[in-house]
Scaffold this motif. Structure first.
Motif, PDB file in Angstrom:
ATOM      1  N   GLY A 173     -11.099   1.051   2.383  1.00 33.41           N
ATOM      2  CA  GLY A 173     -10.428   2.000   3.267  1.00 33.41           C
ATOM      3  C   GLY A 173     -11.410   2.629   4.250  1.00 33.41           C
ATOM      4  O   GLY A 173     -11.163   2.689   5.448  1.00 33.41           O
ATOM      5  N   ARG A 174     -12.537   3.063   3.723  1.00 35.93           N
ATOM      6  CA  ARG A 174     -13.559   3.665   4.587  1.00 35.93           C
ATOM      7  C   ARG A 174     -14.045   2.662   5.632  1.00 35.93           C
ATOM      8  O   ARG A 174     -14.148   2.989   6.815  1.00 35.93           O
ATOM      9  CB  ARG A 174     -14.740   4.152   3.726  1.00 35.93           C
ATOM     10  CG  ARG A 174     -15.903   4.727   4.504  1.00 35.93           C
ATOM     11  CD  ARG A 174     -16.971   5.262   3.563  1.00 35.93           C
ATOM     12  NE  ARG A 174     -16.446   6.348   2.751  1.00 35.93           N
ATOM     13  CZ  ARG A 174     -16.373   7.618   3.169  1.00 35.93           C
ATOM     14  NH1 ARG A 174     -16.801   7.944   4.368  1.00 35.93           N
ATOM     15  NH2 ARG A 174     -15.866   8.538   2.383  1.00 35.93           N
ATOM     16  N   SER A 229      -3.391  10.518  -0.259  1.00 34.32           N
ATOM     17  CA  SER A 229      -4.477   9.591  -0.638  1.00 34.32           C
ATOM     18  C   SER A 229      -5.444   9.346   0.512  1.00 34.32           C
ATOM     19  O   SER A 229      -6.607   9.026   0.293  1.00 34.32           O
ATOM     20  CB  SER A 229      -3.925   8.268  -1.183  1.00 34.32           C
ATOM     21  OG  SER A 229      -3.274   7.522  -0.190  1.00 34.32           O
ATOM     22  N   ALA A 284       0.832  -1.213   0.000  1.00 36.06           N
ATOM     23  CA  ALA A 284       0.000   0.000   0.000  1.00 36.06           C
ATOM     24  C   ALA A 284       0.862   1.256   0.000  1.00 36.06           C
ATOM     25  O   ALA A 284       0.583   2.208  -0.726  1.00 36.06           O
ATOM     26  CB  ALA A 284      -0.934  -0.009   1.220  1.00 36.06           C
ATOM     27  N   TYR A 285       1.908   1.277   0.823  1.00 38.85           N
ATOM     28  CA  TYR A 285       2.720   2.496   0.991  1.00 38.85           C
ATOM     29  C   TYR A 285       3.916   2.550   0.036  1.00 38.85           C
ATOM     30  O   TYR A 285       4.573   3.580  -0.058  1.00 38.85           O
ATOM     31  CB  TYR A 285       3.227   2.603   2.430  1.00 38.85           C
ATOM     32  CG  TYR A 285       2.182   3.052   3.432  1.00 38.85           C
ATOM     33  CD1 TYR A 285       2.109   4.378   3.844  1.00 38.85           C
ATOM     34  CD2 TYR A 285       1.270   2.152   3.968  1.00 38.85           C
ATOM     35  CE1 TYR A 285       1.162   4.798   4.765  1.00 38.85           C
ATOM     36  CE2 TYR A 285       0.313   2.556   4.893  1.00 38.85           C
ATOM     37  CZ  TYR A 285       0.260   3.878   5.291  1.00 38.85           C
ATOM     38  OH  TYR A 285      -0.678   4.282   6.196  1.00 38.85           O
ATOM     39  N   VAL A 308      -3.055   2.928   8.131  1.00 35.32           N
ATOM     40  CA  VAL A 308      -4.232   2.741   7.278  1.00 35.32           C
ATOM     41  C   VAL A 308      -3.737   2.404   5.877  1.00 35.32           C
ATOM     42  O   VAL A 308      -2.971   3.169   5.280  1.00 35.32           O
ATOM     43  CB  VAL A 308      -5.089   4.021   7.251  1.00 35.32           C
ATOM     44  CG1 VAL A 308      -6.252   3.865   6.272  1.00 35.32           C
ATOM     45  CG2 VAL A 308      -5.594   4.354   8.651  1.00 35.32           C
ATOM     46  N   GLY A 309      -4.154   1.272   5.347  1.00 36.21           N
ATOM     47  CA  GLY A 309      -3.722   0.903   3.999  1.00 36.21           C
ATOM     48  C   GLY A 309      -4.646  -0.116   3.379  1.00 36.21           C
ATOM     49  O   GLY A 309      -5.233  -0.948   4.068  1.00 36.21           O
ATOM     50  N   THR A 310      -4.802  -0.020   2.051  1.00 35.60           N
ATOM     51  CA  THR A 310      -5.581  -0.995   1.272  1.00 35.60           C
ATOM     52  C   THR A 310      -4.680  -1.571   0.188  1.00 35.60           C
ATOM     53  O   THR A 310      -3.898  -0.828  -0.428  1.00 35.60           O
ATOM     54  CB  THR A 310      -6.805  -0.310   0.614  1.00 35.60           C
ATOM     55  OG1 THR A 310      -7.647   0.217   1.636  1.00 35.60           O
ATOM     56  CG2 THR A 310      -7.618  -1.276  -0.234  1.00 35.60           C
ATOM     57  N   TYR A 345     -10.527  11.058   5.316  1.00 39.39           N
ATOM     58  CA  TYR A 345     -10.636  11.585   6.691  1.00 39.39           C
ATOM     59  C   TYR A 345     -11.499  12.840   6.740  1.00 39.39           C
ATOM     60  O   TYR A 345     -12.221  13.058   7.712  1.00 39.39           O
ATOM     61  CB  TYR A 345      -9.240  11.872   7.267  1.00 39.39           C
ATOM     62  CG  TYR A 345      -8.335  10.667   7.227  1.00 39.39           C
ATOM     63  CD1 TYR A 345      -8.782   9.426   7.677  1.00 39.39           C
ATOM     64  CD2 TYR A 345      -7.041  10.742   6.727  1.00 39.39           C
ATOM     65  CE1 TYR A 345      -7.975   8.302   7.623  1.00 39.39           C
ATOM     66  CE2 TYR A 345      -6.217   9.629   6.670  1.00 39.39           C
ATOM     67  CZ  TYR A 345      -6.690   8.417   7.113  1.00 39.39           C
ATOM     68  OH  TYR A 345      -5.893   7.309   7.055  1.00 39.39           O
ATOM     69  N   GLN A 398      -8.081  -1.015  -4.248  1.00 38.04           N
ATOM     70  CA  GLN A 398      -8.464   0.319  -3.781  1.00 38.04           C
ATOM     71  C   GLN A 398      -9.675   0.828  -4.548  1.00 38.04           C
ATOM     72  O   GLN A 398      -9.972   0.357  -5.644  1.00 38.04           O
ATOM     73  CB  GLN A 398      -7.270   1.277  -3.906  1.00 38.04           C
ATOM     74  CG  GLN A 398      -6.184   0.923  -2.884  1.00 38.04           C
ATOM     75  CD  GLN A 398      -4.960   1.814  -2.941  1.00 38.04           C
ATOM     76  OE1 GLN A 398      -4.899   2.772  -3.703  1.00 38.04           O
ATOM     77  NE2 GLN A 398      -3.959   1.488  -2.133  1.00 38.04           N
ATOM     78  N   GLY A 399     -10.383   1.800  -3.943  1.00 41.73           N
ATOM     79  CA  GLY A 399     -11.551   2.393  -4.594  1.00 41.73           C
ATOM     80  C   GLY A 399     -12.811   1.562  -4.491  1.00 41.73           C
ATOM     81  O   GLY A 399     -13.796   1.832  -5.177  1.00 41.73           O
ATOM     82  N   ARG A 400     -12.804   0.548  -3.623  1.00 41.98           N
ATOM     83  CA  ARG A 400     -14.002  -0.287  -3.446  1.00 41.98           C
ATOM     84  C   ARG A 400     -14.656  -0.050  -2.091  1.00 41.98           C
ATOM     85  O   ARG A 400     -15.500  -0.841  -1.666  1.00 41.98           O
ATOM     86  CB  ARG A 400     -13.631  -1.769  -3.503  1.00 41.98           C
ATOM     87  CG  ARG A 400     -12.990  -2.204  -4.776  1.00 41.98           C
ATOM     88  CD  ARG A 400     -12.784  -3.712  -4.720  1.00 41.98           C
ATOM     89  NE  ARG A 400     -11.994  -4.143  -5.862  1.00 41.98           N
ATOM     90  CZ  ARG A 400     -11.835  -5.410  -6.196  1.00 41.98           C
ATOM     91  NH1 ARG A 400     -12.398  -6.363  -5.465  1.00 41.98           N
ATOM     92  NH2 ARG A 400     -11.099  -5.733  -7.237  1.00 41.98           N
ATOM     93  N   GLY A 401     -14.191   0.966  -1.358  1.00 43.97           N
ATOM     94  CA  GLY A 401     -14.785   1.234  -0.049  1.00 43.97           C
ATOM     95  C   GLY A 401     -14.102   0.517   1.109  1.00 43.97           C
ATOM     96  O   GLY A 401     -14.533   0.632   2.254  1.00 43.97           O
ATOM     97  N   SER A 445      -1.853  11.201   4.626  1.00 46.06           N
ATOM     98  CA  SER A 445      -1.154  11.269   3.338  1.00 46.06           C
ATOM     99  C   SER A 445      -2.121  11.872   2.314  1.00 46.06           C
ATOM    100  O   SER A 445      -3.331  11.951   2.567  1.00 46.06           O
ATOM    101  CB  SER A 445      -0.752   9.856   2.909  1.00 46.06           C
ATOM    102  OG  SER A 445      -1.920   9.127   2.608  1.00 46.06           O
TER     103      SER A 445
END
Ligand SMILES: CC(C)(COP(=O)(O)OP(=O)(O)OC[C@H]1O[C@@H](n2cnc3c(N)ncnc32)[C@H](O)[C@@H]1OP(=O)(O)O)[C@@H](O)C(=O)NCCC(=O)NCCS
Length: 276
Positions: A83-84, A107, A23-24, A71-73, A112, A78-81, A105
Motif C-alpha cells: 500500500g505504501r 484502514s 480490497a473494498y 487505493v487498495g491492496t 496517509y 496486506q501488511g507487506r508494504g 477509510s
C-alpha cells in the motif's frame, strides 16, 4: 519475486476491478476504472507480484490540485508494504507543492498520516431510500450536454480546479442532471447516477436542497448514496431532519499547498472519492 510498479495497461481493467472489489469488499468499481482509464488527466498505477495485480492507486491531476483514489491492496497480501509503495509511486509524478486531496477509510488513514496528510473535515456518506423533498426554487431545469461548459466553469470556481473531463464522463455515462440559473448566471447544479447523487454545488442551501430533491426524484427509484462534506452543515442538517441515515464517514485529508482549493461549504455533495 520482486514486485513491479507500473502504469496500468489497456486490457487490465477487469483484473483491476476484481482487485478493488476484493480490497473494498464490494463490486462497484467497473465504471470507476473505465472512467479513470479514459481520462487524460488521470494516471492509474498498479503493483504486480507473483504474476497478478496486487495493489493499485490512481491520481487525477487537475493542475491546481490532485486527487488520490482507488487505493487498495489484495487482502491476502496486506501488511507487506504494498500500500505504501503504490501510493508513493502514484504521488511521485505530482509536482512538488501542489495540494493533494483524498478521502481516507479507517484502514488507509494511518498510512496517509505517515505520508504527511492532515485532516480537513469529514466526507459523510448517507443513503436516501427515495425522494428527499424540499421546496423548488426558480430557475431550476434539467441539464443537457450543451450546459457542460457553463457547469464546468461554475464547478471550477467552487471546487477550485478544472474537472471538465471527469464531469463530462459522469454525465455521458448517465445523462441525468439539474441546473439552476438566475439572471443568466449558474447558481447551482447537480448530477444523478442510478445509485448516487453528486456532485451538487450551489450558492445557497435552498438551491442545494431543491437540486437534491429534483435529482432524488429522477429514475430509477431506489436507494442512492450522497456524500456530504461535514463543512456543509446545512445540507447534513437537512438530510438528518428528513431521516436520511448516515452510512459512514471518511477523513477528508490534504497535503501540500497553502490552503484547500475548494469552498467545501458550497459543495453539498461530492462527485466521488476519486474525482473529489
Ligand atoms: C489501506 C490499504 C491499501 C493498505 O494496504 P497495505 O498493503 O496493507 O499497506 P502497507 O502494508 O503498506 O501498510 C501501510 C501502513 O499502514 C499501516 N496499516 C495498514 N493497515 C492498517 C490498519 N488496519 N490499522 C492501522 N494501521 C494500518 C501499516 O502498519 C503500515 O504502516 P508502516 O509502513 O509504518 O508499517 C489496505 O488496507 C486496503 O486495501 N484497504 C481496503 C481498501 C481501502 O480502504 N483503501 C484505502 C482507501 S482511502
Amino acid at each position: 519475486m520482486t514486485p513491479i510498479i507500473r502504469r496500468m495497461r489497456p486490457g487490465e481493467e477487469a483484473e483491476l476491478t476484481a482487485l478493488l472489489a476484493a480490497a473494498y469488499g464490494h463490486a462497484r468499481f467497473g465504471p470507476t476504472v473505465l472512467r479513470l482509464a479514459g481520462m487524460a488527466d488521470a494516471a492509474i498505477h498498479v503493483l504486480e507480484a507473483e504474476g497478478a495485480l496486487r495493489a493499485a492507486a490512481a491520481v487525477v491531476d487537475y493542475g491546481r490540485a490532485a486527487y488520490l483514489g482507488i487505493v487498495g491492496t489484495d487482502p491476502a497480501m496486506q501488511g507487506r508494504g504494498f500500500g505504501r509503495r503504490i501510493v508513493e509511486a502514484a504521488l511521485a509524478p505530482v509536482p512538488a507543492g501542489r495540494v493533494i486531496l483524498l478521502d481516507a477509510s479507517p484502514s488507509g488513514a494511518p498510512l496517509y498520516e505517515t505520508l504527511g496528510f492532515v485532516d480537513v473535515d469529514a466526507s459523510v456518506v448517507l443513503e436516501a431510500k427515495g425522494p428527499v423533498e424540499a421546496p423548488p426554487v426558480p430557475g431550476l431545469a434539467p441539464m443537457a450536454e450543451a450546459d457542460l461548459p457553463a457547469v464546468a466553469a461554475y464547478d471550477a470556481a467552487v471546487f477550485g480546479a478544472d474537472r471538465t473531463a471527469g464531469l463530462t464522463a459522469l454525465f455521458r455515462e448517465h445523462p441525468a442532471g439539474m441546473l439552476c440559473r438566475r439572471d443568466g448566471r449558474v447558481t447551482g447544479y447537480g448530477l444523478r447516477h442510478p445509485d448516487r447523487i453528486g456532485p451538487v454545488l450551489a450558492e445557497d442551501q435552498d438551491t442545494a436542497a431543491a437540486l437534491v430533491a429534483a435529482l432524488s426524484a429522477l429514475a430509477p427509484a431506489g436507494p442512492m448514496t450522497i456524500t456530504v462534506p461535514s463543512s456543509h452543515a446545512a445540507m447534513l442538517d437537512h438530510l438528518r431532519r428528513r431521516e436520511v441515515p448516515e452510512l459512514r464517514r471518511l477523513r477528508h485529508m490534504r497535503r501540500g499547498g497553502d490552503r484547500h482549493p475548494s469552498d467545501r461549504g458550497r459543495i453539498a455533495a461530492m462527485a466521488s472519492f476519486h474525482l473529489g
